[in-house]
Design an enzyme around this catalytic site. Structure first.
Site, short mmCIF file in Angstrom:
data_model
loop_
_atom_site.label_atom_id
_atom_site.label_comp_id
_atom_site.label_asym_id
_atom_site.label_seq_id
_atom_site.Cartn_x
_atom_site.Cartn_y
_atom_site.Cartn_z
N LYS A 1 -13.66 0.55 15.69
CA LYS A 1 -12.32 -0.04 15.86
C LYS A 1 -11.66 0.02 17.44
O LYS A 1 -11.29 -1.32 17.74
CB LYS A 1 -11.51 0.80 14.82
CG LYS A 1 -10.23 -0.23 14.49
CD LYS A 1 -9.58 0.62 13.25
CE LYS A 1 -10.64 0.37 11.93
NZ LYS A 1 -9.98 0.86 10.90
N ASN B 1 0.89 -1.34 -0.09
CA ASN B 1 -0.01 -0.08 -0.01
C ASN B 1 0.99 1.26 0.07
O ASN B 1 2.06 1.07 -0.13
CB ASN B 1 -0.88 -0.01 0.95
CG ASN B 1 -0.16 -0.08 2.52
OD1 ASN B 1 0.48 0.73 2.82
ND2 ASN B 1 -0.50 -1.29 3.48
O1 C5P Z 1 -8.54 -2.68 10.73
P1 C5P Z 1 -7.74 -1.54 10.20
O2 C5P Z 1 -6.41 -1.85 9.32
O3 C5P Z 1 -8.08 -0.32 9.75
O4 C5P Z 1 -7.00 -1.07 11.49
C1 C5P Z 1 -5.70 -0.24 11.45
C2 C5P Z 1 -5.01 -0.26 12.60
O5 C5P Z 1 -4.89 -2.01 13.20
C3 C5P Z 1 -3.68 0.36 12.85
O6 C5P Z 1 -3.45 0.93 13.84
C4 C5P Z 1 -2.84 -0.74 12.20
O7 C5P Z 1 -1.57 -0.55 12.65
C5 C5P Z 1 -3.49 -2.09 12.99
N1 C5P Z 1 -3.41 -3.18 12.12
C6 C5P Z 1 -2.34 -4.36 12.69
N2 C5P Z 1 -2.50 -5.46 11.96
C7 C5P Z 1 -3.30 -5.61 10.84
C8 C5P Z 1 -4.19 -4.64 10.54
C9 C5P Z 1 -4.08 -3.31 11.22
O8 C5P Z 1 -1.84 -4.02 13.49
N3 C5P Z 1 -3.28 -6.89 10.24
#
Ligand code: C5P
Length: 416
Positions: A355, A226
């Site tokens: 979240k 990304n």
């Molecule tokens: O669920 P989402 O990706 O939107 O959540 C974002 C948050 O979760 C961020 O703090 C990101 O660093 C963390 N994250 C994580 N591991 C993942 C996905 C997101 O630590 N696989």
């Protein structure tokens, strides 16, 4: 570190001498930051500085007239140079060019700036900025040693990419780091940031930060990833170190330098990031600023071929471990504070609240990534916690980092 007190410099008078270097534009930002904190700023430009930035810009930002010329009769009538140099609480030179440092070290007084620096009875805080060869040159290093011996304080220079394209020490310290150094100098500290280990509001704490994207291989040549630049996460790690914390940064592949004073572990995939995070625990604070790829594929050992007769391949996506949730939901050794990020393109606050609950963290820093945040230098964020919501204006990512660390220090309290 930068104080979380918004009026930390209330009523303080800063005499800012701006030298003639590319970094002079950052002095404009410095004036803004000082004014925001309640300081009065009087600006003096060298002749060379006035070729990089206009006196008018400084006059508008400082709300005061700007001084340039030693022999201007009007200046001398309104304010003699001795008074100008004495009426400040601190003299700051930013950028302090190689030439200006040399003139100061020699005690020359051939223009208004150097005359003030010689006439002042206040401390001088110098923020050098120059090409790395000029900084490393024995002549400059001699001048720096002389000035230190004379009682001058230094902030920076930082390592980094120069305007000339070279990489190394010589970049002027960021405006917020200069603000922190000014705060420290006005407190009477003679050792300025970066703080000596064991000092600062997060001294004795271990802060663990993830940053950047992850890269999930498809085959030896291709990957899923990304647009995360790592700027925000790296700035947070640097701000935590500035506050005296022991900092571990687990970073995905990024184009930016490891922050100074931070133990940085480089990883590629989400699985590796999880392992590096687990290896770095325990921590007092976990900040998940990485844009972890949600999915991975089972990578092919060989490069997937296009073959004329074959259908395009189907990628079977598998969900990656959620690093943030796994840290937040640990039964044993959960950090006292777990902070996540929410990058959303719509309904930012709604998703952030959801979240917070779903992942079990204490604070979500939410932002709208629709508005060109990836790779940008600024960010507009909302802090969502069970205690409520705080929205900050659009700020430089380093300022977001400094404020977030100040907020975390407030939340943790002063005692380890
Ligand atoms: O669920 P989402 O990706 O939107 O959540 C974002 C948050 O979760 C961020 O703090 C990101 O660093 C963390 N994250 C994580 N591991 C993942 C996905 C997101 O630590 N696989």
């Amino acid at each position: 570190m930068v104080s979380s007190d918004p009026q930390s410099l209330s009523g303080k008078r800063i005499l800012l001498v701006v030298g003639g270097g590319v970094a002079a534009y950052k002095a404009l930002e410095l004036v803004r930051r000082l004014r925001e904190r309640g300081a009065f700023v009087r600006v003096v430009l060298t002749a060379a500085a006035a070729r990089f930035v206009t006196p008018l810009s400084f006059a508008s930002l400082s709300g005061e007239r700007v001084y340039e010329d030693l022999f201007s009769l009007t200046d001398e009538q309104e304010m003699g140079h001795i008074r100008l140099s004495r009426e400040a609480d601190l003299v700051v030179v930013a950028p302090a060019t190689a030439h200006l440092l040399a003139r100061m070290a020699q005690g020359l007084a051939d223009d208004l700036a150097t005359t003030l620096l010689l006439a002042t009875d206040k401390r001088a805080l110098l923020a050098p900025a120059m090409n790395l060869r000029m900084w490393l040159h024995p002549a400059t290093q001699r001048n720096v040693a002389t000035l230190r011996g004379d009682g001058a304080l230094f902030v920076g220079p930082d390592d980094g990419e120069m305007a000339c394209g070279e990489f190394g020490p010589g970049r002027m310290a960021e405006p917020l780091a200069i603000v922190a150094a000014i705060e420290a100098a006005l407190r009477g500290d003679t050792v300025l940031p970066p703080p000596v280990a064991g000092q600062g509001r997060l001294a004795g704490r271990h802060v663990l930060v993830t940053s950047g994207p992850t890269r999930e291989p498809i085959d030896p040549a291709r990957f899923l990833s990304n647009r995360s630049s790592g700027k925000q996460g790296h700035a947070i790690a640097a701000a935590a170190a500035q506050a005296g914390a022991r900092v571990t940064l687990v970073s995905g592949p990024v184009e930016i330098a490891d922050p100074k004073g931070v133990a940085t572990r480089h990883v590629e995939t989400a699985q590796q990031m999880l392992e590096a995070v687990e290896a770095a625990l325990p921590a007092d604070v976990f900040i998940g600023a990485a844009a972890v790829a949600d999915w991975r594929v089972e990578p092919s050992a060989d490069k997937i071929k296009k073959g004329a007769s074959r259908e395009p391949p189907t990628l079977v996506l598998r969900e990656n471990p959620d690093i943030l949730a796994s840290v937040a939901q640990r039964r044993e050794g959960r950090p006292a504070l777990v902070v996540g990020f929410a990058a959303e393109t719509r309904d930012v606050l709604l998703h952030a609240q959801e979240k917070l609950a779903r992942k079990g963290c204490d604070l979500i820093v939410a932002n709208d990534v629709g508005a060109g945040v990836f790779g940008a230098d600024s960010n507009e964020v909302h802090l969502v916690s069970r205690a409520g919501l705080a929205s900050w204006p659009r700020l430089d990512k380093t300022e977001v980092a400094a404020r977030l660390i100040a907020h975390i220090a407030d939340t943790l309290g002063e005692t380890p």
